[in-house]
Design a protein around this motif. Structure first.
Motif, PDB file in Angstrom:
ATOM      1  N   ALA A  30       0.779  -1.153  -0.123  1.00 23.30           N
ATOM      2  CA  ALA A  30       0.018  -0.152  -0.085  1.00 23.30           C
ATOM      3  C   ALA A  30       0.946   1.101   0.220  1.00 23.30           C
ATOM      4  O   ALA A  30       0.452   2.254  -0.754  1.00 23.30           O
ATOM      5  CB  ALA A  30      -0.928   0.075   1.351  1.00 23.30           C
ATOM      6  N   GLU A  31       2.082   1.252   0.655  1.00 27.60           N
ATOM      7  CA  GLU A  31       2.807   2.317   0.653  1.00 27.60           C
ATOM      8  C   GLU A  31       3.771   2.613  -0.576  1.00 27.60           C
ATOM      9  O   GLU A  31       3.659   3.718  -0.877  1.00 27.60           O
ATOM     10  CB  GLU A  31       3.851   2.155   1.904  1.00 27.60           C
ATOM     11  N   ARG A  32       3.976   1.496  -1.046  1.00 24.40           N
ATOM     12  CA  ARG A  32       4.496   1.699  -2.413  1.00 24.40           C
ATOM     13  C   ARG A  32       3.437   2.095  -3.584  1.00 24.40           C
ATOM     14  O   ARG A  32       3.826   3.021  -4.251  1.00 24.40           O
ATOM     15  CB  ARG A  32       5.120   0.231  -2.833  1.00 24.40           C
ATOM     16  N   ASP A  33       2.434   1.714  -3.360  1.00 25.20           N
ATOM     17  CA  ASP A  33       1.064   2.245  -4.452  1.00 25.20           C
ATOM     18  C   ASP A  33       1.041   3.611  -4.207  1.00 25.20           C
ATOM     19  O   ASP A  33       0.877   4.625  -5.313  1.00 25.20           O
ATOM     20  CB  ASP A  33       0.061   1.274  -4.142  1.00 25.20           C
ATOM     21  N   LYS A  34       1.254   4.313  -3.001  1.00 28.53           N
ATOM     22  CA  LYS A  34       1.153   5.731  -2.586  1.00 28.53           C
ATOM     23  C   LYS A  34       2.295   6.581  -3.146  1.00 28.53           C
ATOM     24  O   LYS A  34       1.979   7.451  -3.801  1.00 28.53           O
ATOM     25  CB  LYS A  34       1.098   6.161  -1.070  1.00 28.53           C
ATOM     26  N   VAL A  35       3.550   5.984  -3.162  1.00 26.63           N
ATOM     27  CA  VAL A  35       4.436   6.504  -3.765  1.00 26.63           C
ATOM     28  C   VAL A  35       4.307   6.508  -5.429  1.00 26.63           C
ATOM     29  O   VAL A  35       4.669   7.461  -6.070  1.00 26.63           O
ATOM     30  CB  VAL A  35       6.027   5.816  -3.483  1.00 26.63           C
ATOM     31  N   PHE A  36       4.005   5.447  -5.997  1.00 25.31           N
ATOM     32  CA  PHE A  36       3.705   5.269  -7.277  1.00 25.31           C
ATOM     33  C   PHE A  36       2.678   6.491  -7.744  1.00 25.31           C
ATOM     34  O   PHE A  36       2.800   7.063  -8.791  1.00 25.31           O
ATOM     35  CB  PHE A  36       2.876   4.060  -7.835  1.00 25.31           C
ATOM     36  N   ALA A  37       1.514   6.649  -6.995  1.00 22.21           N
ATOM     37  CA  ALA A  37       0.604   7.747  -7.394  1.00 22.21           C
ATOM     38  C   ALA A  37       1.276   9.102  -7.244  1.00 22.21           C
ATOM     39  O   ALA A  37       0.930   9.805  -8.015  1.00 22.21           O
ATOM     40  CB  ALA A  37      -0.472   7.821  -6.297  1.00 22.21           C
ATOM     41  N   GLN A  38       2.407   9.299  -6.262  1.00 27.46           N
ATOM     42  CA  GLN A  38       2.969  10.562  -6.162  1.00 27.46           C
ATOM     43  C   GLN A  38       3.796  10.825  -7.303  1.00 27.46           C
ATOM     44  O   GLN A  38       3.961  11.907  -8.094  1.00 27.46           O
ATOM     45  CB  GLN A  38       3.712  10.901  -4.884  1.00 27.46           C
ATOM     46  N   GLN A  39       4.526   9.748  -7.894  1.00 27.05           N
ATOM     47  CA  GLN A  39       5.166   9.729  -9.252  1.00 27.05           C
ATOM     48  C   GLN A  39       4.323   9.965 -10.290  1.00 27.05           C
ATOM     49  O   GLN A  39       4.960  11.132 -11.144  1.00 27.05           O
ATOM     50  CB  GLN A  39       5.674   8.313  -9.337  1.00 27.05           C
ATOM     51  N   LYS A  40       3.090   9.608 -10.472  1.00 22.17           N
ATOM     52  CA  LYS A  40       2.519   9.868 -11.433  1.00 22.17           C
ATOM     53  C   LYS A  40       1.968  11.489 -11.521  1.00 22.17           C
ATOM     54  O   LYS A  40       1.997  12.293 -12.585  1.00 22.17           O
ATOM     55  CB  LYS A  40       1.032   9.238 -11.347  1.00 22.17           C
ATOM     56  N   VAL A  41       1.632  11.994 -10.214  1.00 22.07           N
ATOM     57  CA  VAL A  41       1.412  13.546 -10.154  1.00 22.07           C
ATOM     58  C   VAL A  41       2.522  14.364 -10.836  1.00 22.07           C
ATOM     59  O   VAL A  41       2.512  15.260 -11.303  1.00 22.07           O
ATOM     60  CB  VAL A  41       1.040  13.856  -8.734  1.00 22.07           C
ATOM     61  N   PHE A  42       3.755  13.841 -10.442  1.00 16.08           N
ATOM     62  CA  PHE A  42       4.882  14.962 -10.616  1.00 16.08           C
ATOM     63  C   PHE A  42       5.254  14.612 -12.063  1.00 16.08           C
ATOM     64  O   PHE A  42       5.644  15.483 -12.705  1.00 16.08           O
ATOM     65  CB  PHE A  42       6.067  14.584  -9.673  1.00 16.08           C
ATOM     66  N   SER A  43       5.027  13.386 -12.440  1.00 15.86           N
ATOM     67  CA  SER A  43       5.452  13.251 -14.127  1.00 15.86           C
ATOM     68  C   SER A  43       4.389  14.133 -14.748  1.00 15.86           C
ATOM     69  O   SER A  43       4.873  14.537 -15.845  1.00 15.86           O
ATOM     70  CB  SER A  43       5.135  11.612 -14.302  1.00 15.86           C
ATOM     71  N   ASP A  44       3.149  14.129 -14.482  1.00 18.22           N
ATOM     72  CA  ASP A  44       2.131  14.863 -15.044  1.00 18.22           C
ATOM     73  C   ASP A  44       2.229  16.449 -15.078  1.00 18.22           C
ATOM     74  O   ASP A  44       2.407  17.069 -15.798  1.00 18.22           O
ATOM     75  CB  ASP A  44       0.595  14.534 -14.709  1.00 18.22           C
ATOM     76  N   LEU A  45       2.647  16.950 -13.806  1.00 16.97           N
ATOM     77  CA  LEU A  45       3.130  18.354 -13.657  1.00 16.97           C
ATOM     78  C   LEU A  45       4.264  18.468 -14.599  1.00 16.97           C
ATOM     79  O   LEU A  45       4.532  19.638 -15.188  1.00 16.97           O
ATOM     80  CB  LEU A  45       3.576  18.510 -12.280  1.00 16.97           C
ATOM     81  N   ARG A  46       5.287  17.493 -14.473  1.00 14.98           N
ATOM     82  CA  ARG A  46       6.514  17.910 -15.384  1.00 14.98           C
ATOM     83  C   ARG A  46       6.310  17.853 -16.897  1.00 14.98           C
ATOM     84  O   ARG A  46       6.437  19.007 -17.393  1.00 14.98           O
ATOM     85  CB  ARG A  46       7.681  16.658 -15.144  1.00 14.98           C
ATOM     86  N   LYS A  47       5.499  17.075 -17.409  1.00 14.92           N
ATOM     87  CA  LYS A  47       4.776  17.118 -18.740  1.00 14.92           C
ATOM     88  C   LYS A  47       4.407  18.363 -19.019  1.00 14.92           C
ATOM     89  O   LYS A  47       4.342  18.984 -20.048  1.00 14.92           O
ATOM     90  CB  LYS A  47       4.051  15.874 -19.066  1.00 14.92           C
ATOM     91  N   ASN A  48       3.287  18.694 -18.123  1.00  9.58           N
ATOM     92  CA  ASN A  48       2.397  20.227 -18.529  1.00  9.58           C
ATOM     93  C   ASN A  48       3.374  21.305 -18.395  1.00  9.58           C
ATOM     94  O   ASN A  48       3.102  22.266 -19.236  1.00  9.58           O
ATOM     95  CB  ASN A  48       1.415  20.346 -17.247  1.00  9.58           C
ATOM     96  N   ILE A  49       4.451  21.324 -17.455  1.00  6.86           N
ATOM     97  CA  ILE A  49       5.250  22.431 -17.584  1.00  6.86           C
ATOM     98  C   ILE A  49       5.933  22.597 -18.713  1.00  6.86           C
ATOM     99  O   ILE A  49       6.063  23.665 -19.396  1.00  6.86           O
ATOM    100  CB  ILE A  49       6.317  22.446 -16.454  1.00  6.86           C
ATOM    101  N   GLU A  50       6.555  21.443 -19.205  1.00  9.77           N
ATOM    102  CA  GLU A  50       7.409  21.185 -20.492  1.00  9.77           C
ATOM    103  C   GLU A  50       6.424  21.830 -21.633  1.00  9.77           C
ATOM    104  O   GLU A  50       6.870  22.381 -22.590  1.00  9.77           O
ATOM    105  CB  GLU A  50       8.065  19.771 -20.621  1.00  9.77           C
ATOM    106  N   ALA A  51       5.120  21.254 -21.606  1.00 13.78           N
ATOM    107  CA  ALA A  51       4.252  21.708 -22.679  1.00 13.78           C
ATOM    108  C   ALA A  51       4.009  23.047 -22.848  1.00 13.78           C
ATOM    109  O   ALA A  51       4.071  23.735 -23.989  1.00 13.78           O
ATOM    110  CB  ALA A  51       2.916  20.840 -22.549  1.00 13.78           C
ATOM    111  N   LEU A  52       3.896  23.885 -21.672  1.00 17.89           N
ATOM    112  CA  LEU A  52       3.721  25.241 -21.418  1.00 17.89           C
ATOM    113  C   LEU A  52       5.149  25.943 -22.198  1.00 17.89           C
ATOM    114  O   LEU A  52       5.048  26.962 -22.940  1.00 17.89           O
ATOM    115  CB  LEU A  52       3.519  25.820 -20.053  1.00 17.89           C
ATOM    116  N   GLN A  53       6.045  25.378 -21.799  1.00 15.93           N
ATOM    117  CA  GLN A  53       7.448  26.111 -22.312  1.00 15.93           C
ATOM    118  C   GLN A  53       7.403  25.771 -23.674  1.00 15.93           C
ATOM    119  O   GLN A  53       7.908  26.709 -24.465  1.00 15.93           O
ATOM    120  CB  GLN A  53       8.797  25.396 -21.620  1.00 15.93           C
ATOM    121  N   ASN A  54       7.489  24.441 -24.161  1.00 12.53           N
ATOM    122  CA  ASN A  54       7.560  24.292 -25.705  1.00 12.53           C
ATOM    123  C   ASN A  54       6.613  25.004 -26.331  1.00 12.53           C
ATOM    124  O   ASN A  54       6.980  25.372 -27.676  1.00 12.53           O
ATOM    125  CB  ASN A  54       7.385  22.808 -25.877  1.00 12.53           C
ATOM    126  N   ASN A  55       5.308  25.315 -25.930  1.00  9.69           N
ATOM    127  CA  ASN A  55       4.466  26.175 -26.946  1.00  9.69           C
ATOM    128  C   ASN A  55       4.435  27.496 -26.314  1.00  9.69           C
ATOM    129  O   ASN A  55       3.647  28.350 -27.097  1.00  9.69           O
ATOM    130  CB  ASN A  55       3.121  25.448 -26.624  1.00  9.69           C
TER     131      ASN A  55
END
Length: 143
Positions: A30-55
């Motif tokens: 369960a704790e590892r799954d929580k970390v996986f969820a946090q990874q997804k949040v930060f990955s999505d945030l990184r992709k959104n910021i990169e999209a803002l920069q690139n465009n």
């Protein structure tokens, strides 16, 4: 037939597996799954910021979730800075570059946590297998 001492040992081993090792395993997963969820949040945030920069997006119109799936339209006049949840309910305003650096560091830490939980899970599973093997030997069950 098994003697009373062997029966008591088997019962103690089974209790140890059921009351200690299995709950520890469930908790670690369960704790590892929580970390996986946090990874997804930060990955999505990184992709959104990169999209803002690139465009080269300077302003933005978006929907903001107010809670309970209630959304409101928001106009963001300047997208050059972003507020990031750094934990414990605190948010910090970062430039895109600063946010990407923070995310890189956070993702590395989260990857390390996933690795630690994965090793812990493997260790608990090995302990369960070892105890089950001990029970099998006590019961004199062939492999």
């Amino acid at each position: 037939m098994m003697d009373n001492t062997a029966q008591q040992k088997v019962q103690k081993f089974e209790e140890f597996v059921d009351k200690r090792l299995k709950p520890d395993l469930v908790h670690a997963v369960a704790e590892r799954d929580k970390v996986f969820a946090q990874q997804k949040v930060f990955s999505d945030l990184r992709k959104n910021i990169e999209a803002l920069q690139n465009n080269e997006v300077a302003s933005l119109r978006t929907l903001v979730n107010l809670g309970s799936e209630v959304y409101v339209q928001a106009d963001i006049p300047c997208t050059r800075s972003i507020c990031v949840d750094i934990g414990l309910g605190f948010h910090v305003e970062f430039t895109w570059h600063e946010a990407l650096e923070f995310i890189r560091i956070r993702e590395a830490r989260l990857a390390s946590q996933v690795e630690e939980y994965t090793h812990l899970i493997a260790s608990i599973k090995a302990q369960i297998k070892l105890v089950c093997e001990g029970i099998r030997e006590l019961l004199q069950i062939p492999v």
